[in-house]
Design a protein around this motif. Structure first.
Motif: not given
Length: 226
Positions: A11-19, A21-24, A128-133
């Protein structure tokens, strides 16, 4: 090595990059500012943009298939919302049979499919992207600021040559409709409020100022949303 440790590792290794997610997400919000080439129906062009974004997201997921994507599909399978929407699409497809305007039916059905595909893509993307809310909220704040500022500037310019009430009725933006413009801004208001209560310093000031001009535009439209 325990199973829980392995699962957490993947789960930790395969998260989509924050950049990414923000880009889309920024691309979706940018549709409000994209040209519509003076078409009769602006919404058709906007759905075209959405379909392109859906395609790009699908291609990205395909070449970056991972544990998170599989897990997101498992969540969708357990959720009743996608099932209800699929059932809704099924009945919509049946409406083709008695429809007198087949072309219009196909167009509207395609829009529903595009919306459903976007829902699926966002579910996968935001898993699993709650950390970039708060980063997402900041992007929404920026989008709301430019959208509201653009409308105020447009109103100021157009009011120089026509009656004020006529200028107000022309505050449609790229949505093509006052009510849709007001709804588009209203949807962003909760994000602005969350930002005001959680941001600090300049970000909070920016969120407060954005909320003020967004509320002003919504009230100026006099739309049912207001």
């Amino acid at each position: 090595m325990s199973t829980d440790f392995v699962n957490n590792y993947f789960k930790a290794s395969y998260k989509f990059p924050d950049a990414i997610v923000i880009l889309f997400l920024a691309s979706i919000l940018a549709i409000d500012f994209m040209p519509y080439f003076k078409t009769a129906e602006i919404i058709n062009v906007q759905f075209l943009y959405l379909s392109v974004i859906n395609l790009l997201m699908g291609v990205y997921f395909y070449f970056n298939s991972n544990f998170s994507t599989i897990e997101a599909f498992q969540v969708l399978k357990r959720n009743y919302v996608p099932k209800i929407y699929l059932l809704f699409l099924f009945f919509c497809a049946l409406s083709f049979l008695p429809a007198k305007n087949t072309a219009l039916s196909i167009t509207k059905f395609t829009e529903l499919v595009i919306s459903f595909t976007l829902f699926i893509n966002l579910t996968i993307l935001l898993k699993d992207k709650l950390d970039i809310l708060y980063k997402i909220i900041l992007v929404v704040c920026i989008s709301a600021f430019f959208q509201a500022a653009q409308q105020l500037f447009y109103f100021k310019e157009i009011a120089k040559g026509i009656d004020t009430m006529a200028a107000l009725s022309n505050m449609k933006g790229n949505t093509g409709n006052i009510n849709i413009l007001a709804a588009s801004l209203t949807i962003k208001v909760p994000f602005l409020i969350i930002g005001i209560f959680n941001f600090t310093y300049f970000k909070r000031i920016f969120a407060v100022f954005t909320l003020i001009i967004v509320a002003l535009v919504i009230l100026l439209t006099g739309a049912r949303t207001a």
